[in-house]
Design a protein around this motif. Sequence first.
Motif, PDB file in Angstrom:
ATOM      1  N   ILE A 167       0.527  -5.727   4.499  1.00  0.00           N
ATOM      2  CA  ILE A 167      -0.249  -5.077   3.433  1.00  0.00           C
ATOM      3  C   ILE A 167      -0.610  -3.662   3.857  1.00  0.00           C
ATOM      4  CG2 ILE A 167      -2.428  -5.130   2.190  1.00  0.00           C
ATOM      5  CD1 ILE A 167      -0.936  -7.357   1.202  1.00  0.00           C
ATOM      6  N   GLY A 168      -1.032  -3.545   5.112  1.00  0.00           N
ATOM      7  CA  GLY A 168      -1.430  -2.228   5.612  1.00  0.00           C
ATOM      8  C   GLY A 168      -0.284  -1.241   5.513  1.00  0.00           C
TER       9      GLY A 168
ATOM     10  N   LEU B  34       0.329  -0.199   1.989  1.00  0.00           N
ATOM     11  CA  LEU B  34      -0.661   0.760   1.498  1.00  0.00           C
ATOM     12  C   LEU B  34      -0.417   2.143   2.083  1.00  0.00           C
ATOM     13  CD1 LEU B  34      -3.941  -1.328   1.530  1.00  0.00           C
ATOM     14  CD2 LEU B  34      -2.595  -0.593  -0.425  1.00  0.00           C
TER      15      LEU B  34
ATOM     16  N   LEU C  73       3.428  -4.352  -2.035  1.00  0.00           N
ATOM     17  CA  LEU C  73       2.049  -4.834  -2.123  1.00  0.00           C
ATOM     18  C   LEU C  73       1.982  -6.010  -3.093  1.00  0.00           C
ATOM     19  CD1 LEU C  73      -0.902  -4.267  -1.289  1.00  0.00           C
ATOM     20  CD2 LEU C  73      -1.120  -2.995  -3.415  1.00  0.00           C
TER      21      LEU C  73
ATOM     22  N   SER D  90      -2.601  -8.153  -6.913  1.00  0.00           N
ATOM     23  CA  SER D  90      -3.147  -7.803  -5.616  1.00  0.00           C
ATOM     24  C   SER D  90      -4.675  -7.831  -5.655  1.00  0.00           C
ATOM     25  CB  SER D  90      -2.623  -6.433  -5.162  1.00  0.00           C
ATOM     26  OG  SER D  90      -2.885  -5.482  -6.141  1.00  0.00           O
TER      27      SER D  90
ATOM     28  N   ALA E   6      -7.279  -3.785  -1.372  1.00  0.00           N
ATOM     29  CA  ALA E   6      -5.945  -3.191  -1.366  1.00  0.00           C
ATOM     30  C   ALA E   6      -5.599  -2.651  -2.750  1.00  0.00           C
ATOM     31  CB  ALA E   6      -4.920  -4.220  -0.931  1.00  0.00           C
TER      32      ALA E   6
END
Lengths: 566, 487
Positions: A291-292, A295, A328, A414, A421
């Motif tokens: 996820i990081g 992003l 995402l 999400s 996020a």
Amino acid sequence: MFTANTTLMLVATFLPVLGALVLLLVPKDQRRVFEIGSLLIMIASLLLSLPFWFGYDRASDAVQWAGAWSWIPALGVKFSVGMDGISLLLWLLTTFIGPIAIACSFSAILERHKEYYIWMLVLQTAMLGVFITQDMFLFYLFWEVMLVPMYFLIAIWGGPQKLYAAIKLFLYTLAGSVLMLVALLAIYFLQHQTTGVYDFSLASFQAMAPVIAQQSKSYQTLMALAFFVGFAIKVPMFPFHTWLPDAHVQAPTAGSVILAAILLKMGTYGFVRFLLPIMPTATKELLPWFIGLSLIGIIYGALVAMIQKDMKKLVAYSSVSHLGLCMLGLFALNPYGIKGGLFQMINHGISTSGLFLAVGIVYERRHTRMIADFGGLSKSMPIFATIFMIMTMSSIGLPLLNGFIGEGVILMGSFQAFPWAAVVATLGIILGAAYMLWMFQRVMFGPITEVNEKMEDLNLREILYFAPLVVAAFWIGLYPGPIMAVMDAPVRKLVEQVNPGFHAAQDLAVKQAIAAKIGMQGMAAPAAHHNAAPAGHEAAPAGHEGHAAPHAEPAHGAPAHGGGHQ
Amino acid sequence: MTGFSQGLLDALLRDTHLILPQLFLMTVATLMLWPGDLMFSRAEKHKWAPITLLVLAITAVLVTRTTEGEGFSRMFRMDGLTRGFQMLCVLGCAGAVALSVRLLDSLKQQTVEYYALILFSLSGMLFLCGASDLISIYFSVELMAICIYILVAYLRDRATSVEAGMKYFLLGAFSSGILVYGISLLYGAAGGTTTNLADLNQALALTPKSSSLLVFSGVLMVLVGMGFKVAAVPFHMWSPDAYEGAPTPITTLMATAPKAAGLAAILRVFGTGFHGVSSDWVLPLSYIAGASMILGNIAAVNQQSMKRLLAYSSIAHVGYMLLGVLSGDPQAGAQAVWLYMAIYIVMNTGAFAVVIYLQGQGEGERIEDFKGLGRKRPVLAFAMMVFLLSLAGIPPLVGFFGKFYLFKLAIEQGYVTLTVLALLTSAVSAYYYLGVVSQMYFREPEGEAIPMGAVSVFIVTLACVLVLVGTAFGPWLLDWAGKIFLA
């Protein structure tokens, strides 16, 4: 009309390469023959692929039109093909983009026509092949074969830095896919240890998920990372994206179109088809990292796009940002997120193709792509300006156009999974609107120079190849239902594989919410409110008027709590 | 005394059928030197090439017909492994001979000795494939190598050729010394009773702990000696120079047939002979394999000479094949190595055929000479591209299938790190192979194209088709590989 069946699927897939073999016999100075011939081949392949859209059984999550022929029995390798809704959409996107990519090359490719069109046709078959294969060995084969034509397309017909860009693309992707190969083989042997048979079929790999989940943590992490890197390079996700701007900028227009529309989707497709169903446990373990990175990709891609002076580079970085958004959505691991991610893959294929085509148009006329060289084009090229605007709006997600639906659904998904996020992703979408509109403004409005004033508007051929994209953008934006319906069953199955019990929990929540609404307010379980947000899910059996909450609870309660809240 | 000679004669008669191909080769080669040499005038010496090819064809038939068994005091053994690798050696030699004709013609260097030496060398290789005793291994290695030393220095009026031959000879002789010293240590460690591989395996397992160092150094020295012969890192120093200086058909030969024979010997020695003391050699051998992959591929990146590039790439390919030797299951390992070697011979011979074609025009040594080949001779360039991509292991070309099968085995046997290394370095190899491709397709040509000879066209076309469609015939390839067995 033809009916959709396995043979027709294979014909549509292999028609381009067969056509290429025929074109091989034509003398190389026959430029028209190659142009028209390859266009007709692509259109034929597109027409042959249409029956599958109508013939697809939307209620079933099984692989349809499956066919398998024994190939290397000693290794458990079969020539095994078939499609479910997810692969069908991408397969159709590929046949759809094919004729457009050929049509936009007529005036852009000025030398070595024979080789060019033959490579394009070979590439088309390789890409179509990736989406129909149901065997890992075959998948790897198609996956790698794709690289060679792409390498040549960039390295011969590309810009000034073409050799560097081509080899970078090749090596990056190759390095990623060999890691994936190791992981594939490791699972293959794990499977042999547990079941005693050698089998490369996709289904048997997916069936390994529970066994893999029992392996040591380091094993799982390494496997998941090997897959992740292989696919992330292709997507590309930050920090594996550095090949993309080079490749896009140096590639000829058609190369960029295919890269953006199809090749990048191979990566996301890989995640959906392989990483998520085969290694759900490890994926969930590593989810914060994934996820990081998504992003970072969204924000970083948008910020870098904003400062670009070259239009093509800007669009290329916008791809990094948009694909981050797709990822995402996929990593939300719930139906909205995955559907949105898949949906956005299609949208990105349409809108970014359109943008690259538009950049190609101005480049062919002016031989520059620098934003600063343009201005006021809307005066000299009104039709172009209109189409460019539609594509820009589609890319930034204006309502009524396709991008809006995709982004909206991804954000819903999400938000359900990781609210924070979704907030960050929204920021990326705002940035996206900013850089796209800013570019549009600088290129289309403002004072016009003498050179730009003389630029010719689109000719009929150009309008014709933009038209399908514009129609598709509006159609999807106004009426997304049919595409969503194709994904419904396979996504439901995928979510069940990744998050067992997810749907049961949702259905229960829906029932409880309904029960609460119809006159039992006082007795409704407090848990019902907790999960009530996604109550609009189509698959949920909403018509249980007679059911009272106390009855429903013991029946479904036990399995519901396992993986219910992700 | 008569009893002894009678026994010897009986044994000879009994076992001769095992080495029929070798006897045939040696007889023919000797006859070729005299009186055969008188058959053709100086201008007609090129006629020896088709005759040699015919001899090789007969040898191939003999190899397939030879019965299986063991003989000559268990010095030589004819089994599936022997036969499989013997076929590869014959194939490699045939490719080299076929490619020699035009080049030697253009250099005016046709002699009967050239072909006779290839045949003598081949007989050494055929012995080596089946040698089941350290002594017979040593003899066969020398028979094979000495002929090749001469062939490398064959263009004796060229300084590079002589230098290459000299270097190869000195280092080769040095490595033979190490090999023979290692053999003597093992002989001593096993109690001075046997050098037969199967017996040695049992004897070494029973040696007392005090002599473990002796066994270790013996095994290591044999490993070093064999490593020299197949040019594995760090014993590869001779190979780029020898490859570069030798006449290109001999380079083709060196890259294929002796490597096949050497690997057969390594498979047999380490698979059956030292299987019991595998803890002594597995780690060093895995370092050798890893180093070969890394150094071979990285050193190839910066080469300007095509032959040096292929030399370094062949070092890397040996590195991959050593993975098969490392396999804890010698049987499966031998099959994977055989399959890889067979594929490697086809694609490598094809690539060298293209180099030799260009050399016929006084170029082809440098990678630059490939400039614009895609324009000048599209079919040839396409074939070269297919060979190079196949060497890089890009599917669906057959090179990928060979790698796939080999690496599959390596992962199965638990050598995951080495396999990852092999795959990543093979990604590096794509870089330099594509460098040649980019010369062919993305640079403008200079000069005019000259038509190729029919033989080269035939070889290039055949190899290209094999490489292109090979993977589709995977089941057949596996069937053939299945016939390789280690006794």
